[in-house]
Write a protein that holds these residues in place. Structure first.
Motif, mmCIF file in Angstrom:
data_model
loop_
_atom_site.group_PDB
_atom_site.id
_atom_site.type_symbol
_atom_site.label_atom_id
_atom_site.label_comp_id
_atom_site.label_asym_id
_atom_site.label_seq_id
_atom_site.Cartn_x
_atom_site.Cartn_y
_atom_site.Cartn_z
ATOM 1 N N ASP A 311 -36.299 23.845 44.165
ATOM 2 C CA ASP A 311 -34.919 23.794 43.682
ATOM 3 C C ASP A 311 -34.782 22.975 42.405
ATOM 4 N N ASN A 312 -35.767 22.151 42.106
ATOM 5 C CA ASN A 312 -35.717 21.328 40.904
ATOM 6 C C ASN A 312 -36.721 21.793 39.854
ATOM 7 N N THR A 313 -37.085 23.062 39.937
ATOM 8 C CA THR A 313 -38.021 23.677 39.001
ATOM 9 C C THR A 313 -37.311 24.782 38.232
ATOM 10 N N ARG A 314 -37.492 24.819 36.926
ATOM 11 C CA ARG A 314 -36.838 25.839 36.100
ATOM 12 C C ARG A 314 -37.786 26.948 35.639
ATOM 13 N N LEU A 315 -39.045 26.615 35.407
ATOM 14 C CA LEU A 315 -39.988 27.555 34.804
ATOM 15 C C LEU A 315 -41.045 28.006 35.811
ATOM 16 N N PRO A 316 -41.636 29.197 35.597
ATOM 17 C CA PRO A 316 -42.711 29.656 36.481
ATOM 18 C C PRO A 316 -43.931 28.742 36.372
ATOM 19 N N PHE A 317 -44.811 28.823 37.383
ATOM 20 C CA PHE A 317 -46.041 28.032 37.363
ATOM 21 C C PHE A 317 -46.825 28.319 36.091
ATOM 22 N N GLY A 318 -47.546 27.319 35.623
ATOM 23 C CA GLY A 318 -48.327 27.468 34.412
ATOM 24 C C GLY A 318 -47.556 27.208 33.137
ATOM 25 N N HIS A 319 -46.239 26.988 33.255
ATOM 26 C CA HIS A 319 -45.393 26.656 32.110
ATOM 27 C C HIS A 319 -44.889 25.231 32.331
ATOM 28 N N PRO A 320 -45.486 24.239 31.687
ATOM 29 C CA PRO A 320 -45.210 22.835 32.009
ATOM 30 C C PRO A 320 -43.747 22.427 31.847
ATOM 31 N N GLU A 321 -43.279 21.669 32.813
ATOM 32 C CA GLU A 321 -41.980 20.994 32.726
ATOM 33 C C GLU A 321 -42.250 19.496 32.716
ATOM 34 N N ALA A 322 -41.320 18.738 32.125
ATOM 35 C CA ALA A 322 -41.605 17.303 32.035
ATOM 36 C C ALA A 322 -40.337 16.465 31.978
#
Length: 385
Positions: A311-322
């Motif tokens: 629920d706190n993720t915006r992008l698909p796996f492999g696309h870094p969030e920070a």
């Protein structure tokens, strides 16, 4: 939400670091709009900052008191819904008090106040106001930190035995405060930062991260503060031994003179069944370690993670969030509560953002650590929050 929430800001004008971070985080999901501000204690700089941000000149205020009074007098469909406070520590209490008593919700940078006494007073004001109060301990917004918390809640680690949490930086290795460096100047000034520099500024993040993931509270601690840079008025390095309320032991280390370190917040949590390890500079991975089988590396964005992480993720796996995304998660969680308060709706369940109680606990941690660093006794009981 029926519409975007209208945000005001106190502080964060020209030359400020954290104000731009708050604005980017609040704006990320398109649910919040900055419409007003008192961006500096200098009226001309506040107006100039507002102009750069394309704010209506009539809503760029010369002081936060003027802002609170004027905004409160506006019609309900025009006034701000909440204020974001991004000033140095010594201003937090009075700014928050002013806006809460004027009828506004508040999001405040940490540490919450200058002293524990102020924090307790502010808690009473928040409770009396009925308004939403959020504190930007932004590292709790990372998806893999939330995954770590879920693993602890589900007893995947078993009883927690030991916590090692570190936050080393190196940017204050020299006397930057004497070189007209704005961020160093106020953080090393007791009148503006409070009784602590290093522990107050970043050690509180380490303490909050450990408490957020494990839900354990400190019962006593033994702190060693050092000021390495000659002439500096507050500590720039802190090392703390910790006893937790379940019997676990901990080590908390924060430093601003660790040359070569950038923002290396990291935590290791050791349990009877398994252990966790997470590094802020590599935030998309959570390491789970076992005594009798190979370790696992869990990665952000995958379906096998908990709902809290997803629920706190915006992008698909492999696309870094920070960092900005984690900060934005705090804003969006608080926004759900603010939207309910503004529109008279039932408060959502399971709201997950640092609140007034986290702020009071943080100030109690600072006060206890400062007290311990000056005491002759080995252990200092945790000050009651």
């Amino acid at each position: 939400m029926k519409r975007k929430l209208r945000m005001g800001m106190v502080g964060g004008g020209q030359g400020a670091f954290i104000g731009a971070v708050h604005r980017a985080a609040a704006n990320l999901d398109g649910q919040i709009e900055l419409v007003a501000g008192a961006f500096s204690s200098d009226a001309k700089r506040s107006k100039a900052s507002g102009k750069e941000l394309y704010i209506d000149p009539a809503r760029c205020y010369g002081s936060y008191k003027e802002m609170a009074e004027t905004e409160a007098a506006l019609p309900a469909d025009e006034r701000i819904d909440f204020v974001s406070i991004v000033t140095p520590n010594f201003m937090h209490f009075d700014v928050a008090k002013t806006f809460l008593e004027a009828g506004f919700n508040v999001i405040c940078d940490k540490p919450m106040t200058l002293t524990l006494a102020e924090a307790k007073k502010l808690r009473a004001i928040v409770k009396k106001s009925g308004k939403v109060f959020a504190l930007t301990h932004n590292y709790t917004g990372y998806p893999m930190v939330k995954e770590a918390r879920e693993l602890v809640k589900k007893n995947k680690l078993g009883k927690i035995l030991k916590i090692v949490v570190e936050y080393p930086q190196g940017w204050l290795l020299s006397a930057l405060e004497k070189e007209d460096q704005k961020q160093a100047a106020w953080r090393t000034d007791p009148k503006r930062a409070g009784s602590s520099c290093c522990i107050g500024d970043i050690g509180t993040h380490a303490e909050n991260l450990a408490r957020y993931i494990t839900d354990l509270k400190i019962t006593e601690l033994c702190a060693d503060f050092t000021t390495f840079v000659p002439g500096r008025l507050l500590e720039d390095d802190g090392n703390i031994l910790v006893h937790y309320d379940n019997g676990a032991r901990g080590i908390l280390h924060a430093s601003q003179i660790s040359g070569g370190e950038e923002n290396n917040l990291n935590i290791r949590i050791y349990g009877e069944k398994a252990s966790l390890e997470w590094h802020q500079e590599h935030p998309n991975e959570l390491v789970v370690k076992y005594p009798d089988k190979p370790r696992q590396i869990l990665r952000r964005g995958n379906d096998y993670l908990s709902k809290a992480a997803q629920d706190n993720t915006r992008l698909p796996f492999g696309h870094p969030e920070a960092f900005i995304e984690a900060f934005a998660n705090i804003y969006m969680a608080a926004a759900k509560a603010i939207d309910a308060e503004v529109h008279g709706k039932k408060m959502p369940k399971n709201l997950d953002f640092p609140n007034i109680e986290d702020g009071v606990e943080g100030m109690a941690f600072i006060e206890t650590a400062v007290k311990s660093s000056k005491a002759k006794a080995k252990w200092t009981k945790f000050v009651k929050a």
